[in-house]
Design a protein around this motif. Structure first.
Motif, PDB file in Angstrom:
ATOM      1  N   GLU A 222      16.999  -3.899  11.757  1.00 13.38           N
ATOM      2  CA  GLU A 222      17.823  -2.733  11.464  1.00 13.38           C
ATOM      3  C   GLU A 222      18.829  -2.454  12.582  1.00 13.38           C
ATOM      4  O   GLU A 222      20.008  -2.238  12.335  1.00 13.38           O
ATOM      5  N   ILE A 223      18.345  -2.475  13.818  1.00 13.85           N
ATOM      6  CA  ILE A 223      19.214  -2.156  14.960  1.00 13.85           C
ATOM      7  C   ILE A 223      20.326  -3.198  15.106  1.00 13.85           C
ATOM      8  O   ILE A 223      21.481  -2.862  15.340  1.00 13.85           O
ATOM      9  N   LYS A 346       6.059   3.741  14.296  1.00 12.90           N
ATOM     10  CA  LYS A 346       6.281   4.677  13.187  1.00 12.90           C
ATOM     11  C   LYS A 346       7.100   5.893  13.607  1.00 12.90           C
ATOM     12  O   LYS A 346       7.592   6.631  12.763  1.00 12.90           O
ATOM     13  N   ILE A 347       7.195   6.135  14.905  1.00 16.78           N
ATOM     14  CA  ILE A 347       7.829   7.365  15.380  1.00 16.78           C
ATOM     15  C   ILE A 347       9.201   7.046  15.969  1.00 16.78           C
ATOM     16  O   ILE A 347       9.298   6.458  17.046  1.00 16.78           O
ATOM     17  N   PRO A 348      10.268   7.391  15.252  1.00 16.40           N
ATOM     18  CA  PRO A 348      11.600   6.944  15.656  1.00 16.40           C
ATOM     19  C   PRO A 348      12.085   7.518  16.994  1.00 16.40           C
ATOM     20  O   PRO A 348      12.907   6.898  17.656  1.00 16.40           O
ATOM     21  N   GLY A 374      12.628   8.098  23.586  1.00 17.20           N
ATOM     22  CA  GLY A 374      13.928   7.505  23.255  1.00 17.20           C
ATOM     23  C   GLY A 374      15.048   8.278  23.938  1.00 17.20           C
ATOM     24  O   GLY A 374      15.006   9.503  23.986  1.00 17.20           O
ATOM     25  N   ARG A 375      16.014   7.571  24.466  1.00 12.91           N
ATOM     26  CA  ARG A 375      17.063   8.208  25.255  1.00 12.91           C
ATOM     27  C   ARG A 375      17.880   9.227  24.441  1.00 12.91           C
ATOM     28  O   ARG A 375      18.275  10.257  24.946  1.00 12.91           O
ATOM     29  N   ARG A 387       5.272  18.766  20.702  1.00 16.72           N
ATOM     30  CA  ARG A 387       5.047  18.366  19.304  1.00 16.72           C
ATOM     31  C   ARG A 387       5.013  16.844  19.187  1.00 16.72           C
ATOM     32  O   ARG A 387       4.187  16.275  18.495  1.00 16.72           O
ATOM     33  N   LEU A 388       5.946  16.195  19.900  1.00 18.42           N
ATOM     34  CA  LEU A 388       6.017  14.736  19.854  1.00 18.42           C
ATOM     35  C   LEU A 388       4.737  14.127  20.433  1.00 18.42           C
ATOM     36  O   LEU A 388       4.160  13.200  19.869  1.00 18.42           O
TER      37      LEU A 388
END
Lengths: 431, 142
Positions: A222-223, A346-348, A374-375, A387-388
């Motif tokens: 995808e990336i 699973k966690i974007p 993630g940046r 939460r994350l």
């Protein structure tokens, strides 16, 4: 469609007959090496009448290879040997595999078969970002791509900006890259103001050498906006080309004209039927310098039952679940590092890098998972981080069955080795 | 509207020092700083004189950082002034997510940085109650 149609589409009867003939040759060839000669002199030379007799052959283990260091497995005169490949030997004697000129040619041809199957052609530009040297990943692909006739750039790993610059300048269409590096390298796209779909000419990535999940592969696709193909190989059985994905991306064809595969129960060594998960055991069928009989790979997988829509008759291996010695036992629960990756992917809003730390706390094992944020995912508030963190903990618990300690760390703060990513640090008290 | 920078940090010695080093190097003046942590990691808020330049400098140094809108209320530097402001904030039904302050002129004036959920509404409501809010450019002249 096919590089070698005869062998790729051989019907099952002919394939088994070929295997039997080549297995007999391999046993005769092995008898020329000091290690197998001693074993056969002690236990008798095995008689193989049908393929069912295979299970009576003794296994060969990594320890056997270490004990045979340096020349105990060499089955040809030294003057016929043109190359060796070796493990790093960090935990004992290295395991060394020798190749004759014919072995190298056969390997290159098999590698070309894999590359052709997955879509590489003569007019491709192939940037090989894997390590060259004793490690088989770089040279294995290099010889295959040259044999196929593609322009091959032996750039090796590292120097991320130069890698991307090469891709732009030479209009690279195919890359060979570690999956962890494919994800890490994509972090430079934004910094360099580059859209890989528009500004690069890539269409295929070969990702291998590190076990990775289906989710990781899809994320890379995808990336980068390309097809990513998984492959399987190990230096003891020549390296890359042992098993490779076809365009249907449903399992890796293990070339049965060159190797004999079995799945066995890792504890008892008993053969398991297709579809059941166990340890992969391989026998070389055409290697002259270092024939190996029933080599215990310690890789856990299964044979996918049923034919492949691509028409190739060599059976397919499922994605490697882990190496039997990668398995972590945490308070009696079995966990594979890949399970952790499966949950994290699973966690974007997470980055691609993570480290599992095992510690002894209050006389119990405790699993800590440090994962990079993630940046671009950070909105700037503390509640979102909490939460994350809670979500990561939940996803991991659902996958592994117990609650680990999750810590979010800054992007780019975890160590990034040049080679395979180090995912597990075991600091538990050694009793 | 004024903006501050929100930076994700791990709780490790030297983390804040790395941030201030980058901002000092880039010639950014820090008006105020606050920190909230949740054990092993936290968020540092920095009110710089030039948020865009500060953001660019920290991004270039690979920090996980983002820019957020804030309200800056100007109050008197005297007992009860903050209480008076917070009463008005409560009356405006603004949900405060973050709040920190600094004195701009000893004995005369202080600035309170507030992050709220609903910005335009909260801003309007506070202005209507007579709270002095700093304009975008005001931060440079403090």
């Amino acid at each position: 469609m096919f590089w070698d149609k005869e062998f790729e589409t051989m019907d099952e009867g002919a394939l088994r007959a070929l295997q039997l003939e080549r297995l007999r040759w391999t046993i005769g060839q092995a008898d020329r090496s000091p290690m197998y000669r001693n074993r056969f002199a002690r236990d008798g030379v095995p008689k193989i009448k049908t393929m069912d007799d295979v299970r009576r052959l003794p296994f060969t283990t990594k320890q056997d290879l270490r004990d045979a260091f340096p020349y105990g497995l060499l089955a040809v005169p030294l003057e016929e040997v043109v190359r060796l490949h070796s493990s790093s030997g960090t935990t004992g004697n290295p395991t060394v595999i020798y190749h004759t000129k014919a072995d190298i040619d056969g390997w290159g041809d098999l590698m070309a078969r894999c590359l052709y199957m997955s879509g590489m052609r003569k007019n491709d530009v192939f940037q090989n970002m894997m390590g060259y040297g004793l490690f088989t990943g770089g040279l294995g692909f290099h010889y295959g791509a040259e044999k196929l006739g593609a322009l091959t750039i032996p750039i090796g790993p590292g120097n991320s900006k130069r890698q991307i610059w090469f891709m732009q300048q030479f209009k690279t269409t195919v890359i060979h890259i570690l999956p962890s590096y494919a994800l890490r390298l994509s972090m430079f796209f934004e910094e360099m103001g580059l859209d890989p779909r528009k500004d690069l000419s890539l269409r295929i990535a070969y990702v291998g050498s590190e076990p990775h999940t289906e989710e990781t592969r899809r994320r890379i696709e995808e990336i980068w906006g390309i097809k990513a193909y998984n492959s399987y190989g190990l230096s003891e059985i020549c390296g890359p080309s042992v098993a490779f994905e076809c365009p249907s991306q449903t399992g890796m064809h293990l070339w049965e004209d060159r190797f004999l595969m079995e799945i066995v129960d890792p504890k008892t060594g008993d053969p398991l039927p297709d579809g059941e998960e166990g340890e992969l055991v391989l026998t070389t069928l055409q290697r002259a310098a270092t024939p190996l009989i029933r080599y215990r790979t310690r890789d856990l997988t299964r044979i996918l039952p049923g034919p492949c829509p691509c028409g190739r008759t060599s059976r397919r291996l499922d994605r490697i679940k882990g190496r039997s010695d990668d398995m972590l036992i945490i308070n009696g629960v079995n966990v594979f590092p890949l399970q952790v990756e499966k949950a994290l992917v699973k966690i974007p809003s997470l980055g691609s890098n993570y480290v599992i730390e095992l510690r002894t706390e209050n006389f119990m094992d405790r699993m800590h998972v440090n994962v990079e944020l993630g940046r671009d995912a950070f909105q700037g508030t503390l509640p979102e981080l909490e939460r994350l963190q809670a979500r990561v903990t939940e996803e991991l618990k659902a996958e592994i069955g117990f609650t680990p300690v999750v810590k979010l760390v800054e992007a780019g703060s975890l160590p990034v080795p040049e080679g395979k990513a180090i995912r597990v640090v075991d600091q538990r008290d050694k009793q | 509207m004024p903006q501050h920078l929100s930076i994700f940090v791990e709780n490790k010695p030297g983390k804040l020092e790395r941030i201030t080093a980058v901002l000092a190097e880039a010639g950014i003046n820090i008006r105020a700083v606050s920190m909230a942590d949740a054990g092993e990691f936290g968020v540092v808020r920095i009110l710089p004189d030039d948020p865009d330049k500060g953001l660019a400098a920290l991004k270039a140094a690979h920090f996980t950082v983002t820019k957020r809108k804030v309200l800056i209320a100007l109050i008197g530097d005297k007992p009860g002034a903050l209480h008076e402001l917070l009463v008005q904030v409560a009356e405006a039904k603004a949900n405060v997510q973050d709040c920190y302050g600094f004195v701009t002129e000893e004995g005369k004036r202080a600035a309170i940085v507030i992050e709220v959920e609903k910005f335009p509404e909260a801003e309007e409501s506070l202005r209507a109650r007579g709270v002095r809010l700093m304009a975008d450019s005001g931060i440079h002249s403090l």
